[in-house]
Write a protein that holds these residues in place. Structure first.
Motif, PDB file in Angstrom:
ATOM      1  N   ASN A 178      -6.668 103.752 -16.417  1.00  0.00           N
ATOM      2  CA  ASN A 178      -6.882 104.815 -15.428  1.00  0.00           C
ATOM      3  C   ASN A 178      -6.600 106.179 -16.028  1.00  0.00           C
ATOM      4  O   ASN A 178      -7.360 107.136 -15.842  1.00  0.00           O
ATOM      5  N   ARG A 179      -5.485 106.265 -16.757  1.00  0.00           N
ATOM      6  CA  ARG A 179      -5.123 107.548 -17.362  1.00  0.00           C
ATOM      7  C   ARG A 179      -6.183 108.012 -18.351  1.00  0.00           C
ATOM      8  O   ARG A 179      -6.565 109.190 -18.361  1.00  0.00           O
ATOM      9  N   GLY A 232      -0.156  95.935 -13.232  1.00  0.00           N
ATOM     10  CA  GLY A 232      -0.897  97.069 -13.771  1.00  0.00           C
ATOM     11  C   GLY A 232      -0.262  97.713 -14.983  1.00  0.00           C
ATOM     12  O   GLY A 232      -0.831  98.639 -15.566  1.00  0.00           O
ATOM     13  N   SER A 233       0.942  97.248 -15.393  1.00  0.00           N
ATOM     14  CA  SER A 233       1.619  97.853 -16.544  1.00  0.00           C
ATOM     15  C   SER A 233       1.062  97.273 -17.843  1.00  0.00           C
ATOM     16  O   SER A 233       0.287  96.324 -17.851  1.00  0.00           O
ATOM     17  N   SER A 234       1.494  97.854 -18.968  1.00  0.00           N
ATOM     18  CA  SER A 234       0.958  97.480 -20.278  1.00  0.00           C
ATOM     19  C   SER A 234       2.096  97.161 -21.239  1.00  0.00           C
ATOM     20  O   SER A 234       3.152  97.800 -21.189  1.00  0.00           O
ATOM     21  N   TYR A 259      -5.537  92.436 -16.496  1.00  0.00           N
ATOM     22  CA  TYR A 259      -5.330  93.196 -17.722  1.00  0.00           C
ATOM     23  C   TYR A 259      -6.421  92.890 -18.749  1.00  0.00           C
ATOM     24  O   TYR A 259      -7.197  91.939 -18.601  1.00  0.00           O
ATOM     25  N   ASP A 266      -2.966 100.832 -15.533  1.00  0.00           N
ATOM     26  CA  ASP A 266      -2.307 102.141 -15.584  1.00  0.00           C
ATOM     27  C   ASP A 266      -2.814 102.983 -16.752  1.00  0.00           C
ATOM     28  O   ASP A 266      -3.195 104.146 -16.590  1.00  0.00           O
ATOM     29  N   LYS A 270       5.048 102.938 -21.412  1.00  0.00           N
ATOM     30  CA  LYS A 270       5.207 103.815 -20.257  1.00  0.00           C
ATOM     31  C   LYS A 270       4.311 105.040 -20.385  1.00  0.00           C
ATOM     32  O   LYS A 270       4.011 105.493 -21.486  1.00  0.00           O
ATOM     33  N   LEU A 271       3.911 105.578 -19.239  1.00  0.00           N
ATOM     34  CA  LEU A 271       3.101 106.791 -19.222  1.00  0.00           C
ATOM     35  C   LEU A 271       3.994 108.001 -19.035  1.00  0.00           C
ATOM     36  O   LEU A 271       5.084 107.910 -18.475  1.00  0.00           O
TER      37      LEU A 271
END
Length: 454
Positions: free
Chosen positions: A32-33, A253-255, A218, A29, A452-453
């Motif tokens: 990608n950003r 896909g989270s961090s 990851y 995530d 969080k994005l």
């Protein structure tokens, strides 16, 4: 002699291979950003398109086409996949229109849709020690090609011309865009290992333990943080022998960022002197007046020594570094110190010590993030021990003071601790991460920030 050298080397290796103080797990995530932002903010594809029609050193003109231009570059769609042990496989899907004068003499227009693929190898910069991506194996894959060349031309001639034109134009045009984007992303690691202040007490520096590792899900970055006092002394992270690891259950896909209890303990050691206090106030919160008369209610000998009430002066000193412990859902701050009470005298005369107590008490910690710094607020958990070290009023049962001291810590001392903690603890500065959006949780031996994005 060889045995001594061997033992010294083993000790060095043991220190080097110690558990990291912080772990960062980067999911697709965030990556990608960052790649998408780099592509958008740099306008690199548009810039490459603008350069296409210019004469460039070492680049031969394309036979059969003049006045070459590239226009109508579509917004790229970026897809990333992790390659275990390597880095990231990157695919950029885009499209554009290539125009010019064809060998037929008329205006030519070629509309192409394509994928740019490359492997972005994750390395560690030898000079800076920072993570860095390096592009390898860039390829251009044509998805579709449309042209306005006359339909009555021989298909083989058209296909040969298009194949020759596109394979000369596209790689030199598009592949440098991948490299330029990675330069942009790599710059966002630049501040990662810079020392960050903790008030006026010292600094914290996030140093990579080793080259980041990539799995199928990851990228993991291990840190051995350096906590340094203002005078230059380094505070070593305690080797508690307690492992900490990422909990399960987070979205694919989270961090996450994991901060060990040992690391937070080392950081709070910077604030130890800030936790010492002298309290002269007679009226504190909901407490009864701080005088010898109040104290005599617990220790009758005080009334005999001071028939007339005298104001109390209380001195608290923390004589061991604060320690943070964590169990799932719960975190405590352990404080060991002395509490000494004095009877104040007339102006100009030093107060008289009544007694000195050794104390050990725990505080519950609530964590939050404000302005990208980790914040802590404490509340009293319990007073664990109280022992008399000295007394000018004779022997007394210090356990009778447990309630009085507990209330005193709650009303008079907790505000001092929470005020000192307002300085906040710095978090790793990388990829423009906004920690204010993170969800915090306490796991065994560590604090986890689910990033969080926006």
């Amino acid at each position: 002699m060889p045995r001594i050298l061997f033992l010294a080397l083993c000790g060095l290796l043991t220190h080097t291979l110690a558990d990291p103080g912080a772990l960062l797990r980067l999911g697709v995530d965030i990556m990608n950003r960052e790649v998408q932002n780099a592509m958008d903010e740099s306008h690199i594809l548009e810039e490459m398109a603008a350069e296409a029609g210019k004469n460039r050193p070492g680049v031969k003109p394309i036979k059969g086409i003049t006045n070459l231009k590239v226009k109508d570059v579509q917004l790229p769609v970026i897809t990333l996949n992790f390659i275990p042990g390597v880095g990231i496989f990157q695919c950029v899907s885009t499209g554009m229109t290539i125009t010019g004068k064809s060998f037929m003499g008329g205006n030519m227009e070629i509309i192409v849709a394509l994928n740019i693929t490359a492997t972005n190898r994750l390395l560690q910069d030898e000079e800076t020690g920072l993570p860095m991506f390096k592009s390898e194996g860039c390829e251009i894959i044509l998805i579709s090609v449309k042209t306005n060349l006359p339909s009555n031309m021989l298909p083989k001639v058209v296909n040969k011309f298009l194949d020759s034109t596109l394979h000369k134009v596209l790689p030199s045009l598009m592949c440098p865009a991948i490299d330029a984007v990675l330069v942009y992303v790599n710059r966002k690691w630049a501040s990662l290992n810079a020392p960050m202040p903790v008030g006026q007490m010292g600094t914290v520096k996030y140093v990579l333990t080793s080259i980041p590792t990539t799995t199928a899900s990851y990228i993991q970055v291990d840190f051995s943080p350096m906590v340094q006092q203002q005078e230059g002394n380094t505070i070593q992270l305690a080797d508690a022998g307690e492992a900490f690891e990422f909990p399960e259950g987070y979205a694919e896909g989270s961090s996450q960022l994991l901060l060990s209890a040992a690391f937070l303990t080392a950081e709070l050691a910077l604030l130890q002197k800030s936790l010492d206090v002298n309290v002269h106030d007679m009226k504190i919160g909901q407490l009864p007046p701080q005088t010898t008369k109040t104290l005599a209610g617990f220790i009758p000998k005080v009334a005999k020594a001071y028939p007339k009430p005298k104001p109390l002066v209380t001195q608290i000193r923390i004589n061991k570094p604060p320690k943070v412990t964590m169990k799932t859902g719960n975190s405590l701050l352990h404080l060991h110190g002395t509490l000494e009470m004095f009877a104040a005298r007339r102006r100009g005369k030093a107060p008289v010590s009544l007694f000195l107590l050794e104390s050990h008490f725990n505080l519950k910690i609530q964590y939050s993030v404000h302005e990208n710094r980790l914040q802590m607020v404490t509340s009293l958990d319990r007073l664990l021990s109280l022992s008399r070290e000295s007394s000018s009023i004779g022997a007394f049962n210090e356990k009778k003071l447990t309630g009085f001291i507990t209330d005193y810590l709650q009303e008079a001392y907790l505000p001092v601790i929470n005020d000192a903690l307002q300085v906040g603890l710095p978090l790793p500065d990388f990829l423009d991460m906004d920690y204010n959006l993170a969800e915090l949780g306490i796991v065994e031996n560590a604090l986890v920030l689910d990033l969080k994005l926006k």
